[in-house]
Design a protein around this motif. Structure first.
Motif, PDB file in Angstrom:
ATOM      1  N   THR A  31       0.933  -1.223  -0.045  1.00 25.58           N
ATOM      2  CA  THR A  31      -0.035   0.063   0.209  1.00 25.58           C
ATOM      3  C   THR A  31       0.958   1.315   0.071  1.00 25.58           C
ATOM      4  O   THR A  31       1.885   1.311   0.696  1.00 25.58           O
ATOM      5  N   PRO A  32       0.461   2.385  -0.772  1.00 26.21           N
ATOM      6  CA  PRO A  32      -0.550   2.703  -1.497  1.00 26.21           C
ATOM      7  C   PRO A  32      -0.570   2.428  -2.925  1.00 26.21           C
ATOM      8  O   PRO A  32      -1.140   3.007  -3.698  1.00 26.21           O
ATOM      9  N   GLN A  33       0.192   1.438  -3.203  1.00 24.80           N
ATOM     10  CA  GLN A  33       0.322   1.102  -4.746  1.00 24.80           C
ATOM     11  C   GLN A  33      -0.113  -0.158  -5.408  1.00 24.80           C
ATOM     12  O   GLN A  33       0.079  -0.617  -6.572  1.00 24.80           O
ATOM     13  N   SER A  77       7.003  -1.806  -9.677  1.00 24.32           N
ATOM     14  CA  SER A  77       6.484  -0.581  -8.916  1.00 24.32           C
ATOM     15  C   SER A  77       6.264  -0.995  -7.401  1.00 24.32           C
ATOM     16  O   SER A  77       6.396  -2.209  -7.037  1.00 24.32           O
ATOM     17  N   SER A  78       6.495  -0.138  -6.611  1.00 23.44           N
ATOM     18  CA  SER A  78       6.566  -0.156  -5.103  1.00 23.44           C
ATOM     19  C   SER A  78       5.938   0.870  -4.691  1.00 23.44           C
ATOM     20  O   SER A  78       5.820   2.294  -5.022  1.00 23.44           O
ATOM     21  N   SER A  79       5.937   0.866  -3.112  1.00 18.42           N
ATOM     22  CA  SER A  79       6.052   2.165  -2.342  1.00 18.42           C
ATOM     23  C   SER A  79       7.206   2.268  -1.400  1.00 18.42           C
ATOM     24  O   SER A  79       8.120   1.275  -1.149  1.00 18.42           O
ATOM     25  N   SER A  80       7.578   3.615  -0.991  1.00 18.23           N
ATOM     26  CA  SER A  80       8.807   3.839  -0.363  1.00 18.23           C
ATOM     27  C   SER A  80       9.822   2.671   0.434  1.00 18.23           C
ATOM     28  O   SER A  80      10.710   2.550  -0.097  1.00 18.23           O
ATOM     29  N   PRO A  81       9.361   1.895   1.435  1.00 20.61           N
ATOM     30  CA  PRO A  81      10.196   1.032   2.004  1.00 20.61           C
ATOM     31  C   PRO A  81      10.494  -0.026   0.663  1.00 20.61           C
ATOM     32  O   PRO A  81      11.626  -0.476   0.785  1.00 20.61           O
ATOM     33  N   GLY A  82       9.553  -0.414   0.097  1.00 20.52           N
ATOM     34  CA  GLY A  82       9.961  -1.312  -1.251  1.00 20.52           C
ATOM     35  C   GLY A  82      10.747  -0.988  -1.962  1.00 20.52           C
ATOM     36  O   GLY A  82      11.909  -1.783  -2.510  1.00 20.52           O
ATOM     37  N   ILE A  83      10.994   0.521  -2.294  1.00 16.29           N
ATOM     38  CA  ILE A  83      11.868   1.062  -3.063  1.00 16.29           C
ATOM     39  C   ILE A  83      13.387   0.770  -2.436  1.00 16.29           C
ATOM     40  O   ILE A  83      14.174   0.524  -3.298  1.00 16.29           O
ATOM     41  N   SER A  84      13.380   0.988  -1.235  1.00  9.43           N
ATOM     42  CA  SER A  84      14.638   0.959  -0.711  1.00  9.43           C
ATOM     43  C   SER A  84      15.102  -0.349  -0.935  1.00  9.43           C
ATOM     44  O   SER A  84      16.299  -0.786  -1.182  1.00  9.43           O
ATOM     45  N   LEU A  85      14.295  -1.543  -0.714  1.00  4.49           N
ATOM     46  CA  LEU A  85      14.730  -2.989  -0.924  1.00  4.49           C
ATOM     47  C   LEU A  85      15.049  -3.009  -2.493  1.00  4.49           C
ATOM     48  O   LEU A  85      16.094  -3.973  -2.695  1.00  4.49           O
ATOM     49  N   LYS A  86      14.679  -2.068  -3.448  1.00  4.05           N
ATOM     50  CA  LYS A  86      15.247  -2.449  -4.777  1.00  4.05           C
ATOM     51  C   LYS A  86      16.283  -1.734  -5.028  1.00  4.05           C
ATOM     52  O   LYS A  86      16.925  -1.749  -6.140  1.00  4.05           O
ATOM     53  N   ARG A 107       5.000   6.739   0.597  1.00 11.10           N
ATOM     54  CA  ARG A 107       4.329   6.773   1.629  1.00 11.10           C
ATOM     55  C   ARG A 107       5.185   7.405   2.810  1.00 11.10           C
ATOM     56  O   ARG A 107       6.320   7.567   2.720  1.00 11.10           O
ATOM     57  N   GLY A 108       4.600   7.900   4.049  1.00 14.65           N
ATOM     58  CA  GLY A 108       5.444   8.427   4.870  1.00 14.65           C
ATOM     59  C   GLY A 108       6.453   7.381   5.691  1.00 14.65           C
ATOM     60  O   GLY A 108       6.033   6.501   5.914  1.00 14.65           O
ATOM     61  N   GLY A 109       7.547   8.261   5.974  1.00 13.04           N
ATOM     62  CA  GLY A 109       8.573   7.278   6.625  1.00 13.04           C
ATOM     63  C   GLY A 109       9.258   8.216   7.552  1.00 13.04           C
ATOM     64  O   GLY A 109       8.766   8.914   7.996  1.00 13.04           O
ATOM     65  N   PRO A 110      10.705   7.726   7.995  1.00 12.50           N
ATOM     66  CA  PRO A 110      11.289   6.659   7.334  1.00 12.50           C
ATOM     67  C   PRO A 110      10.851   5.253   8.159  1.00 12.50           C
ATOM     68  O   PRO A 110       9.852   5.154   9.036  1.00 12.50           O
ATOM     69  N   GLY A 111      11.575   4.116   7.758  1.00  5.97           N
ATOM     70  CA  GLY A 111      11.213   2.949   8.264  1.00  5.97           C
ATOM     71  C   GLY A 111       9.855   2.280   7.522  1.00  5.97           C
ATOM     72  O   GLY A 111       9.659   2.680   6.333  1.00  5.97           O
ATOM     73  N   LEU A 112       9.344   1.761   8.202  1.00  6.48           N
ATOM     74  CA  LEU A 112       7.935   1.088   7.822  1.00  6.48           C
ATOM     75  C   LEU A 112       7.135   2.242   7.605  1.00  6.48           C
ATOM     76  O   LEU A 112       6.152   2.122   6.824  1.00  6.48           O
ATOM     77  N   GLY A 113       7.078   3.343   8.637  1.00  8.07           N
ATOM     78  CA  GLY A 113       6.373   4.529   8.491  1.00  8.07           C
ATOM     79  C   GLY A 113       4.998   4.147   8.447  1.00  8.07           C
ATOM     80  O   GLY A 113       4.357   3.451   9.263  1.00  8.07           O
ATOM     81  N   GLY A 114       4.044   5.049   7.678  1.00 10.18           N
ATOM     82  CA  GLY A 114       2.615   4.635   7.445  1.00 10.18           C
ATOM     83  C   GLY A 114       2.206   4.428   6.204  1.00 10.18           C
ATOM     84  O   GLY A 114       2.938   4.243   5.198  1.00 10.18           O
TER      85      GLY A 114
END
Lengths: 354, 220
Positions: A31-33, A77-86, A107-114
């Motif tokens: 989420t949210p993609q 495609s991903s959202s913030s935490p997932g992009i870090s993994l990529k 989405r909001g961060g850092p970390g897992l964020g919201g």
């Protein structure tokens, strides 16, 4: 299909990618993609394409590397935490000069964020996605229509320059629904003589690789890449100017922040304040020229961001500190209100923060 | 409008189920005392029935939803209270089911009792301006997927064709032939045509079973 269709931003990206000729999508839901993956899962099997839910983000980006090596249009495609993994994969794509399209619905961060919208991956996208000297072309949509348009543009630029394009959106852009027109004239892909398409015993085999153990050679590869980046900075910067003709105060904002800022500008203009906006559409290359020009006549700049202030550094660099640049922001998944932006504009008009 | 005891709203995600469910619950309350609305969405953490919680409370409509709905805790959970929907037969219920077949899976748990009671309407919300339900064939495909996940057959169609804020009265009139084609393809009636309340006056009398929608506030 009707001339115009009602789409979520995430769906618009997925359909535009298909229209642009993308037949390979690899991803892992977040989420949210998630609608991008859900849409691809429905559509790809019907058009002879490949949708594959990978076991992780890291697997997905490496599958992108594989398809990109064959010269086909490919996306993840991903959202913030997932992009870090990529991140590792993004660096390998850059090191192997492979074209691909990456979507980050932030989405909001850092970390897992919201799971609420944010723009706090600006630094990551424009300056430091991963290790090594490299850039990605970063496109920042501000409407569902642009989610689609910049997806098509992203594929074209990726192929043109043999590098990764990223569409840097946010949760609002991904989730909001607006009418869009998906009428594109897709140009044929450029020739890709480097692609691993099989030699048919007629040529020497191609290799896509980012390993280079001779430092003199690796330096030359970096030099060549940065020559290419120089061309892109000169030729591909995109931006929109809004009410800048007579502006004394200049707002810098992209994506959802630019939509909020527009409302505030309309209100400020009613109150007689000469304010305008430069909206970067490419975040890398950053559109320096309009800011350089604005710095000659504007007495203050305001960077409106859904972060603790990231793009503001590029605004300061581009304006050469000729006028003060202040920050109007919310973070952690919050969005500045038009009222908050209006207050910042008024403060600037009254002599403002230094 | 005559309501069955349970009205189920299903459809493709983004088809408008939640807004219709909310408006139906308000409408039901005009003619019935004991009204409940239930949010069965286990797919999307945004745009939930719960966004209108204050309105339900003001009108004394019982809201049954996960305590995680709208909390940003992205957990596909349902409350035990949802069994009241089939257990308490004195209650008139509107059930907002999650999008697509994945969302409709949650309905499977309630399906046997709903089928046993035989006092329900299961409506497919459709919008011809959504690309995956843009024609009769693709819409019926979505319909069959939802039915097999939910374990219940549809009984009617809600034509909610719209282009968001750009929707014109003509768009609605143009959508009627699409709704008829969907109806012919699946053999079910067009139960309602829903429109933003702003367009209601210009279409009243021209469209059968027209139902005005007051849209939920998106941002609190």
């Amino acid at each position: 299909m009707a001339d115009k269709v009602l789409m979520k931003g995430n769906e618009a990206i997925a359909e535009a990618a298909i229209i642009a000729g993308c037949r390979h999508y690899f991803g892992y839901p977040i989420t949210p993609q998630t609608e991008i993956a859900a849409y691809m899962a429905k559509r790809m099997p019907k058009i002879g394409g490949c949708f594959l839910q990978a076991e992780s983000e890291i697997a997905a980006i490496n599958m992108v590397y594989g398809v990109a090596s064959t010269g086909l249009r490919v996306m993840t495609s991903s959202s913030s935490p997932g992009i870090s993994l990529k991140g590792e994969g993004l660096s390998y794509l850059a090191g192997a000069d492979l074209p691909s399209l990456i979507i980050n619905v932030q989405r909001g961060g850092p970390g897992l964020g919201g799971i609420q919208p944010s723009q706090s991956d600006y630094f990551q996208a424009t300056k430091g996605a991963a290790h090594g000297d490299f850039h990605m072309i970063v496109l920042a949509p501000s409407s569902v229509q642009e989610m689609a348009d910049l997806t098509v543009k992203g594929f074209e630029l990726a192929d043109k320059y043999r590098m990764t394009s990223m569409v840097l959106a946010d949760g609002t852009m991904g989730q909001m629904m607006e009418p869009v027109s998906l009428d594109y004239d897709i140009k044929p892909m450029p020739e890709k003589p480097w692609a691993t398409t099989g030699t048919k015993m007629e040529r020497f085999h191609n290799i896509t690789n980012s390993l280079s153990l001779v430092p003199e050679e690796l330096e030359q590869l970096n030099f060549a890449r940065y020559e290419k980046y120089k061309t892109i900075e000169e030729e591909e910067a995109m931006f929109e100017e809004y009410m800048m003709e007579d502006a004394e105060i200049c707002i810098a904002a992209f994506g959802i922040a630019a939509r909020v800022a527009k409302n505030a500008i309309v209100e400020a203009r009613k109150q007689g304040i000469k304010v305008g906006m430069i909206r970067p559409i490419t975040l890398w290359p950053f559109p320096k020229k309009p800011f350089e020009a604005a710095a000659e006549k504007c007495k203050q700049f305001i960077s409106v961001e859904l972060s603790m202030g990231q793009m503001i550094e590029d605004v300061k660099l581009a304006t050469g500190c000729k006028a003060p640049v202040t920050l109007c922001n919310r973070a952690g998944g919050m969005i500045p209100s038009p009222q908050q932006v209006l207050e910042s504009i008024k403060e600037a008009a009254n002599g403002g923060a230094k | 409008m005559r309501y069955k005891r349970i009205t189920l709203l299903c459809g493709h995600y983004g088809s408008g189920k939640t807004n219709i469910a909310v408006n139906m619950a308000f409408d039901l309350k005009n003619s019935h005392k004991n009204v409940a609305i239930a949010d069965l969405d286990i797919v999307n953490p945004y745009f939930r029935t719960k966004d209108s919680a204050e309105e339900f409370s003001k009108r004394d409509i019982r809201l049954i939803c996960s305590e995680y709905a709208g909390s940003n805790v992205d957990i596909p959970a349902l409350p035990a209270e949802m069994y009241a929907l089939t257990d308490d037969k004195s209650m008139m219920c509107v059930i907002d089911v999650g999008g697509d077949d994945r969302g409709a899976l949650a309905l499977g748990r309630l399906a046997p009792k709903i089928l046993e009671e035989k006092d329900y309407e299961m409506l497919l919300v459709v919008n011809r301006f959504r690309p995956l339900t843009c024609d009769a064939a693709s819409t019926v495909e979505v319909m069959r997927e939802i039915e097999s996940a939910a374990g219940i057959r549809f009984t009617g169609i809600v034509n909610n064709s719209n282009l968001g804020e750009e929707t014109t009265a003509q768009d609605i009139l143009d959508s009627l032939s699409y709704a008829d084609k969907v109806s012919a393809a699946c053999g079910l009636p067009v139960f309602l045509t829903t429109v933003n309340e702003k367009l209601y006056n210009s279409l009243e009398g021209k469209v059968e079973n027209l139902f005005p929608l007051k849209l939920q506030d998106k941002i609190k």
